[in-house]
Design an enzyme around this catalytic site. Sequence first.
Site, PDB file in Angstrom:
ATOM      1  N   ASP A 265       4.015  55.037  10.457  1.00 10.50           N
ATOM      2  CA  ASP A 265       3.201  55.677  10.003  1.00 10.50           C
ATOM      3  C   ASP A 265       3.749  56.136   8.677  1.00 10.50           C
ATOM      4  O   ASP A 265       3.200  56.148   7.665  1.00 10.50           O
ATOM      5  CB  ASP A 265       2.290  56.681  10.629  1.00 10.50           C
TER       6      ASP A 265
ATOM      7  N   GLY B 149      -3.491  57.895  10.019  1.00 10.13           N
ATOM      8  CA  GLY B 149      -2.259  58.179   9.603  1.00 10.13           C
ATOM      9  C   GLY B 149      -2.489  59.533   8.622  1.00 10.13           C
ATOM     10  O   GLY B 149      -1.657  59.690   7.661  1.00 10.13           O
ATOM     11  N   SER B 150      -3.309  60.269   8.975  1.00  7.01           N
ATOM     12  CA  SER B 150      -3.589  61.573   8.287  1.00  7.01           C
ATOM     13  C   SER B 150      -2.184  62.441   8.196  1.00  7.01           C
ATOM     14  O   SER B 150      -1.908  62.952   7.381  1.00  7.01           O
ATOM     15  CB  SER B 150      -4.840  62.368   8.612  1.00  7.01           C
ATOM     16  N   SER B 151      -1.613  62.720   9.396  1.00 13.18           N
ATOM     17  CA  SER B 151      -0.778  63.569   9.422  1.00 13.18           C
ATOM     18  C   SER B 151       0.688  62.929   8.806  1.00 13.18           C
ATOM     19  O   SER B 151       1.221  63.756   8.330  1.00 13.18           O
ATOM     20  CB  SER B 151      -0.259  63.954  11.262  1.00 13.18           C
ATOM     21  N   ALA B 152       0.830  61.571   8.789  1.00 16.51           N
ATOM     22  CA  ALA B 152       1.849  61.156   8.338  1.00 16.51           C
ATOM     23  C   ALA B 152       1.659  61.227   6.758  1.00 16.51           C
ATOM     24  O   ALA B 152       2.773  61.732   6.218  1.00 16.51           O
ATOM     25  CB  ALA B 152       2.122  59.626   8.651  1.00 16.51           C
ATOM     26  N   ALA B 153       0.524  61.072   6.232  1.00 19.53           N
ATOM     27  CA  ALA B 153       0.471  61.379   4.732  1.00 19.53           C
ATOM     28  C   ALA B 153       0.625  62.734   4.217  1.00 19.53           C
ATOM     29  O   ALA B 153       1.138  62.888   3.246  1.00 19.53           O
ATOM     30  CB  ALA B 153      -1.173  60.809   4.348  1.00 19.53           C
TER      31      ALA B 153
ATOM     32  N   GLY C 233      -6.621  57.470  13.482  1.00 18.82           N
ATOM     33  CA  GLY C 233      -5.557  56.381  13.741  1.00 18.82           C
ATOM     34  C   GLY C 233      -5.365  55.853  12.190  1.00 18.82           C
ATOM     35  O   GLY C 233      -4.891  55.072  12.130  1.00 18.82           O
TER      36      GLY C 233
ATOM     37  N   GLY D 291      -7.332  62.304  13.141  1.00 16.44           N
ATOM     38  CA  GLY D 291      -7.351  61.688  14.475  1.00 16.44           C
ATOM     39  C   GLY D 291      -8.171  60.431  14.477  1.00 16.44           C
ATOM     40  O   GLY D 291      -8.724  60.045  15.700  1.00 16.44           O
TER      41      GLY D 291
ATOM     42  N   PRO E 153      -9.659  60.731   7.325  1.00 18.79           N
ATOM     43  CA  PRO E 153     -10.105  61.204   8.534  1.00 18.79           C
ATOM     44  C   PRO E 153      -9.194  61.621   9.624  1.00 18.79           C
ATOM     45  O   PRO E 153      -8.246  60.759   9.652  1.00 18.79           O
ATOM     46  CB  PRO E 153     -11.159  60.184   9.095  1.00 18.79           C
TER      47      PRO E 153
END
Length: 317
Positions: free
Chosen positions: A152, A107-111, A105, A103, A101
């Site tokens: 992250d 770590g979607s952006s890091a992944a 927390g 936003g 999901p």
Amino acid sequence: MRAVAKAPGKIILFGEHAVVFGKPALAMAVNCQARVEIRRVEEEHIQITVPSLDVTGTIKGDGVLECSGTGKQGILNYILQSIQLAELEGGLEVHVELEIPIGAGMGSSAAVTVATLAALAKLEGQALDRGLLAQQAHQVEQLVQGAASPLDTAVSAYGGLVHLNRDGEVENLEVPGPLPLVVACTSSRGNTGELVAGVRRKRSHYPGVVDPILEAMEQITIQARKALLDGEKEVVGGLMNINHGLLDALGVNTMELSTMAYQARAAGALGSKITGAGGGGAIIAYAPEHFDAVLSKLREEEEAFPVELSIVGVELE
Ligand code: MEV
């Protein structure tokens, strides 16, 4: 020419926000991931599609990003910065499948960043180098968010249970036994960059108050690491609860997050806290006992699901 890479999301067990100020933190990779497929194409464009978010972005010769779809476009910035960093020339099409999901927390952006950089490296014929990918992805997060710790991106790159020390060194820990954890997501989402900036502002207004809070968070992470390795469940839970209170004091809590944290404890969780940046997003509940009761209580109001440790970090497909 095509390359595919997958990288896991994460939850932070202890030390979020404090880690931005050089304190240690403990986080683990979880069993949901971002899968990024990149193709070299004849067309002189970069096209990115993220169907699960209903987002498409295209850059043509004029260098202008055109977006379509109903979803939030923020994730495109991480991918574009990664492409810029990799200095790949020619047309590319990027397809992202996201189970994490955004936003929340987790770590979607890091992944997405780690998987994108890994796929780009593969396209250039380079071997998978987790250390380098973690470093480059951290650079991308800093450029996009303004400020970010290496936590992250390190978790997404290396996988497993990760301890990040004061010097930013990553250590993979082995926990004896399972970590029964539930994640519950609020409907509102936090903006990591703004939340980190908010804590920084608070620290500059009240250094004498905020610095001791960050130091207490450091002590929590130090003691939690030992308790986790020694299997001292009550201590782990108790330290989570203190950590939640301190995050509240830093101003990253919301009523929804706290309500869920207290509901989890009332249903039998030994500990519960915000995970990640806060301001919306998610909590984790640690429930070595009464796991099902905690899960169903949290599911009454919000999206809640069990998470498991993923020992695998970024991988090529
Ligand atoms: C975000 O997942 C965690 C924060 O500590 C920010 C960071 O470490 O970059 C809030």
